[in-house]
Design a protein around this motif. Structure first.
Motif, PDB file in Angstrom:
ATOM      1  N   ALA A  30      -5.024 -15.417  -6.298  1.00  0.00           N
ATOM      2  CA  ALA A  30      -5.324 -14.491  -5.202  1.00  0.00           C
ATOM      3  C   ALA A  30      -6.384 -13.477  -5.622  1.00  0.00           C
ATOM      4  O   ALA A  30      -7.184 -13.707  -6.521  1.00  0.00           O
ATOM      5  CB  ALA A  30      -4.040 -13.800  -4.751  1.00  0.00           C
ATOM      6  N   GLY A  31      -6.414 -12.331  -4.955  1.00  0.00           N
ATOM      7  CA  GLY A  31      -7.358 -11.256  -5.242  1.00  0.00           C
ATOM      8  C   GLY A  31      -6.929 -10.017  -4.492  1.00  0.00           C
ATOM      9  O   GLY A  31      -5.879 -10.002  -3.810  1.00  0.00           O
ATOM     10  N   ALA A  32      -7.743  -8.982  -4.560  1.00  0.00           N
ATOM     11  CA  ALA A  32      -7.411  -7.725  -3.889  1.00  0.00           C
ATOM     12  C   ALA A  32      -7.217  -7.902  -2.396  1.00  0.00           C
ATOM     13  O   ALA A  32      -6.536  -7.105  -1.744  1.00  0.00           O
ATOM     14  CB  ALA A  32      -8.506  -6.693  -4.162  1.00  0.00           C
ATOM     15  N   TRP A  33      -7.800  -8.944  -1.847  1.00  0.00           N
ATOM     16  CA  TRP A  33      -7.741  -9.168  -0.398  1.00  0.00           C
ATOM     17  C   TRP A  33      -6.311  -9.281   0.137  1.00  0.00           C
ATOM     18  O   TRP A  33      -6.072  -8.989   1.319  1.00  0.00           O
ATOM     19  CB  TRP A  33      -8.526 -10.429  -0.020  1.00  0.00           C
ATOM     20  N   VAL A  34      -5.331  -9.697  -0.702  1.00  0.00           N
ATOM     21  CA  VAL A  34      -3.970  -9.866  -0.191  1.00  0.00           C
ATOM     22  C   VAL A  34      -3.372  -8.543   0.284  1.00  0.00           C
ATOM     23  O   VAL A  34      -2.461  -8.526   1.118  1.00  0.00           O
ATOM     24  CB  VAL A  34      -3.032 -10.517  -1.228  1.00  0.00           C
ATOM     25  N   TRP A  35      -3.867  -7.433  -0.260  1.00  0.00           N
ATOM     26  CA  TRP A  35      -3.347  -6.118   0.104  1.00  0.00           C
ATOM     27  C   TRP A  35      -4.113  -5.495   1.268  1.00  0.00           C
ATOM     28  O   TRP A  35      -3.652  -4.525   1.865  1.00  0.00           O
ATOM     29  CB  TRP A  35      -3.427  -5.183  -1.094  1.00  0.00           C
ATOM     30  N   GLN A  36      -5.286  -6.027   1.550  1.00  0.00           N
ATOM     31  CA  GLN A  36      -6.205  -5.391   2.504  1.00  0.00           C
ATOM     32  C   GLN A  36      -5.731  -5.509   3.944  1.00  0.00           C
ATOM     33  O   GLN A  36      -5.990  -4.635   4.765  1.00  0.00           O
ATOM     34  CB  GLN A  36      -7.594  -6.007   2.351  1.00  0.00           C
ATOM     35  N   TYR A  37      -5.027  -6.580   4.259  1.00  0.00           N
ATOM     36  CA  TYR A  37      -4.626  -6.822   5.645  1.00  0.00           C
ATOM     37  C   TYR A  37      -3.607  -5.802   6.139  1.00  0.00           C
ATOM     38  O   TYR A  37      -3.734  -5.271   7.254  1.00  0.00           O
ATOM     39  CB  TYR A  37      -4.027  -8.229   5.782  1.00  0.00           C
ATOM     40  N   ASN A  38      -2.603  -5.539   5.349  1.00  0.00           N
ATOM     41  CA  ASN A  38      -1.469  -4.740   5.827  1.00  0.00           C
ATOM     42  C   ASN A  38      -1.122  -3.531   4.947  1.00  0.00           C
ATOM     43  O   ASN A  38      -0.969  -2.423   5.452  1.00  0.00           O
ATOM     44  CB  ASN A  38      -0.227  -5.640   5.937  1.00  0.00           C
ATOM     45  N   TYR A  39      -0.994  -3.738   3.638  1.00  0.00           N
ATOM     46  CA  TYR A  39      -0.444  -2.690   2.785  1.00  0.00           C
ATOM     47  C   TYR A  39      -1.398  -1.510   2.593  1.00  0.00           C
ATOM     48  O   TYR A  39      -0.957  -0.359   2.589  1.00  0.00           O
ATOM     49  CB  TYR A  39      -0.034  -3.263   1.428  1.00  0.00           C
ATOM     50  N   LEU A  40      -2.675  -1.755   2.396  1.00  0.00           N
ATOM     51  CA  LEU A  40      -3.595  -0.635   2.180  1.00  0.00           C
ATOM     52  C   LEU A  40      -3.621   0.306   3.385  1.00  0.00           C
ATOM     53  O   LEU A  40      -3.460   1.525   3.225  1.00  0.00           O
ATOM     54  CB  LEU A  40      -4.996  -1.130   1.832  1.00  0.00           C
ATOM     55  N   PRO A  41      -3.823  -0.206   4.612  1.00  0.00           N
ATOM     56  CA  PRO A  41      -3.803   0.723   5.752  1.00  0.00           C
ATOM     57  C   PRO A  41      -2.447   1.377   5.972  1.00  0.00           C
ATOM     58  O   PRO A  41      -2.374   2.546   6.369  1.00  0.00           O
ATOM     59  CB  PRO A  41      -4.215  -0.150   6.943  1.00  0.00           C
ATOM     60  N   TYR A  42      -1.359   0.645   5.693  1.00  0.00           N
ATOM     61  CA  TYR A  42      -0.029   1.217   5.883  1.00  0.00           C
ATOM     62  C   TYR A  42       0.183   2.408   4.957  1.00  0.00           C
ATOM     63  O   TYR A  42       0.603   3.493   5.399  1.00  0.00           O
ATOM     64  CB  TYR A  42       1.033   0.145   5.624  1.00  0.00           C
ATOM     65  N   PHE A  43      -0.101   2.248   3.680  1.00  0.00           N
ATOM     66  CA  PHE A  43       0.158   3.326   2.731  1.00  0.00           C
ATOM     67  C   PHE A  43      -0.864   4.451   2.857  1.00  0.00           C
ATOM     68  O   PHE A  43      -0.532   5.614   2.587  1.00  0.00           O
ATOM     69  CB  PHE A  43       0.219   2.778   1.308  1.00  0.00           C
ATOM     70  N   ALA A  44      -2.076   4.137   3.293  1.00  0.00           N
ATOM     71  CA  ALA A  44      -3.034   5.204   3.599  1.00  0.00           C
ATOM     72  C   ALA A  44      -2.505   6.061   4.734  1.00  0.00           C
ATOM     73  O   ALA A  44      -2.676   7.288   4.742  1.00  0.00           O
ATOM     74  CB  ALA A  44      -4.394   4.615   3.956  1.00  0.00           C
ATOM     75  N   GLY A  45      -1.828   5.432   5.681  1.00  0.00           N
ATOM     76  CA  GLY A  45      -1.240   6.174   6.792  1.00  0.00           C
ATOM     77  C   GLY A  45      -0.087   7.059   6.381  1.00  0.00           C
ATOM     78  O   GLY A  45       0.260   8.010   7.090  1.00  0.00           O
ATOM     79  N   LEU A  46       0.511   6.776   5.223  1.00  0.00           N
ATOM     80  CA  LEU A  46       1.605   7.605   4.706  1.00  0.00           C
ATOM     81  C   LEU A  46       1.112   8.744   3.814  1.00  0.00           C
ATOM     82  O   LEU A  46       1.910   9.510   3.293  1.00  0.00           O
ATOM     83  CB  LEU A  46       2.586   6.738   3.914  1.00  0.00           C
ATOM     84  N   GLY A  47      -0.204   8.822   3.632  1.00  0.00           N
ATOM     85  CA  GLY A  47      -0.754   9.907   2.833  1.00  0.00           C
ATOM     86  C   GLY A  47      -1.140   9.541   1.422  1.00  0.00           C
ATOM     87  O   GLY A  47      -1.408  10.420   0.597  1.00  0.00           O
ATOM     88  N   TYR A  48      -1.167   8.241   1.119  1.00  0.00           N
ATOM     89  CA  TYR A  48      -1.590   7.785  -0.210  1.00  0.00           C
ATOM     90  C   TYR A  48      -3.045   7.321  -0.168  1.00  0.00           C
ATOM     91  O   TYR A  48      -3.458   6.654   0.789  1.00  0.00           O
ATOM     92  CB  TYR A  48      -0.749   6.600  -0.682  1.00  0.00           C
ATOM     93  N   THR A  94       5.294 -11.530   0.534  1.00  0.00           N
ATOM     94  CA  THR A  94       5.856 -10.630   1.536  1.00  0.00           C
ATOM     95  C   THR A  94       4.804  -9.748   2.206  1.00  0.00           C
ATOM     96  O   THR A  94       4.959  -9.369   3.365  1.00  0.00           O
ATOM     97  CB  THR A  94       6.963  -9.763   0.898  1.00  0.00           C
ATOM     98  N   MET A  95       3.724  -9.419   1.488  1.00  0.00           N
ATOM     99  CA  MET A  95       2.704  -8.528   2.060  1.00  0.00           C
ATOM    100  C   MET A  95       1.858  -9.217   3.125  1.00  0.00           C
ATOM    101  O   MET A  95       1.124  -8.549   3.858  1.00  0.00           O
ATOM    102  CB  MET A  95       1.809  -7.955   0.950  1.00  0.00           C
ATOM    103  N   LEU A  96       1.975 -10.554   3.242  1.00  0.00           N
ATOM    104  CA  LEU A  96       1.177 -11.295   4.219  1.00  0.00           C
ATOM    105  C   LEU A  96       2.030 -11.909   5.323  1.00  0.00           C
ATOM    106  O   LEU A  96       1.488 -12.506   6.255  1.00  0.00           O
ATOM    107  CB  LEU A  96       0.382 -12.407   3.520  1.00  0.00           C
ATOM    108  N   GLU A  97       3.333 -11.768   5.224  1.00  0.00           N
ATOM    109  CA  GLU A  97       4.207 -12.384   6.216  1.00  0.00           C
ATOM    110  C   GLU A  97       4.127 -11.661   7.556  1.00  0.00           C
ATOM    111  O   GLU A  97       3.647 -10.526   7.651  1.00  0.00           O
ATOM    112  CB  GLU A  97       5.654 -12.385   5.720  1.00  0.00           C
ATOM    113  N   ASP A  98       4.642 -12.314   8.570  1.00  0.00           N
ATOM    114  CA  ASP A  98       4.646 -11.719   9.897  1.00  0.00           C
ATOM    115  C   ASP A  98       5.450 -10.417   9.899  1.00  0.00           C
ATOM    116  O   ASP A  98       5.085  -9.447  10.556  1.00  0.00           O
ATOM    117  CB  ASP A  98       5.235 -12.719  10.904  1.00  0.00           C
ATOM    118  N   GLY A  99       6.534 -10.386   9.132  1.00  0.00           N
ATOM    119  CA  GLY A  99       7.355  -9.184   9.038  1.00  0.00           C
ATOM    120  C   GLY A  99       7.033  -8.339   7.824  1.00  0.00           C
ATOM    121  O   GLY A  99       7.938  -7.747   7.222  1.00  0.00           O
ATOM    122  N   TRP A 100       5.756  -8.244   7.466  1.00  0.00           N
ATOM    123  CA  TRP A 100       5.327  -7.508   6.265  1.00  0.00           C
ATOM    124  C   TRP A 100       5.795  -6.058   6.268  1.00  0.00           C
ATOM    125  O   TRP A 100       6.015  -5.472   5.205  1.00  0.00           O
ATOM    126  CB  TRP A 100       3.803  -7.547   6.152  1.00  0.00           C
TER     127      TRP A 100
END
Length: 280
Positions: free
Chosen positions: A45-63, A259-265
């Protein structure tokens, strides 16, 4: 470097390589400001696996949320020397990048990336805490590989094709059975597999060998998160990692390995958030 994004998503790594570092700044800065997050991907894989869901989610939490592509992955340099790359090389990449953060980041490693984080902790990486997410355990992947060989030999063949021929030779339906319990839409599955790649054969071989990073204990707080329906890093393996670090594991209900790419991520992201809340 502070916790702000680097210019052009590039950062100096070890051995003179330039590595890909993508990220999103905190959209709701907290007071006091939280430590930045640095996500490390798994094999193929690569950094892209986090780009879809986790990066924007945690940025929204203040990280301030970052994701690193290890050498030879994503847009990082080193693809030409991937065949001779070892886990220690990945550890050195992580240590080199983490050292450039003014505030020690919280490391979040998935699968192979979880073991890379664990190894880095034992060699004094610049980190304030770590989360091992569906991480390769200290026992190595040998038992899991044997389990898969007996229970799903077709999956072993697909992994061989991915490693030797590339993602275009892989049957997405077969692979998604192994990595997803709650698969996303077919179009997204094909998009994800299109970005997957071959892995270092040396690193894969090392994953089968038990590794006991004894000096990592007590250095920084460590949380362990497992996916309830993970067919690759099995629940007992997650429990072993948690036992080693002296913590109780958190579980993502109904989730598979990716889990970071699943529909229920979102459910996994919420469990990781809960785990982060216990690390200080």
């Amino acid at each position: 470097m502070g916790s702000r994004l680097p210019r052009e998503n590039r950062i100096s790594g070890s051995d003179g390589l330039t590595l890909e570092l993508i990220g999103e700044p905190a959209r709701q800065p907290s007071a006091p400001r939280r430590a930045p997050l640095l996500f490390i991907h798994g094999a193929f894989a690569g950094a892209w696996v986090w780009q879809y869901n986790y990066l924007p989610y945690f940025a929204g939490l203040g990280y301030d949320a970052f994701a690193l592509s290890l050498r030879g992955h994503g847009a990082s340099e080193g693809r030409d020397r991937l065949a001779t790359t070892t886990l220690k090389d990945y550890v050195n990449d992580l240590k080199s990048v983490a050292a450039q953060f003014e505030r020690p980041p919280i490391l979040i490693g998935h699968s192979m990336g979880g073991l890379v984080v664990d190894m880095a902790l034992s060699s004094r990486v610049n980190a304030s805490a770590a989360v091992l997410l569906a991480a390769v355990p200290p026992t190595g992947m040998g038992p899991a590989a044997m389990h898969t060989m007996l229970s799903d030999p077709a999956m072993i063949w697909q992994m061989f094709l991915l490693q030797s021929m590339g993602p275009s030779w892989v049957d997405p339906q077969c692979v998604q059975r192994a990595i997803f319990a709650d698969p996303p839409e077919r179009e997204l599955v094909l998009e994800y597999f299109g970005q997957s790649q071959s892995e270092s054969q040396l690193a894969l071989s090392e994953l089968a060998i038990p590794y006991w990073p004894c000096s990592s204990l007590g250095q920084v707080p460590v949380g362990v998160v497992g996916a309830e329906k993970d067919a690759i890093v099995l629940p007992w393996m997650v429990s072993t990692t948690a036992w080693f670090h002296g913590v109780e594991p958190y579980w993502i209900p109904g989730a598979g390995h990716a889990t970071m790419l699943e529909d229920g991520w979102i459910h996994g992201a919420e469990i990781v958030t809960k785990c982060l809340g216990t690390l200080g």
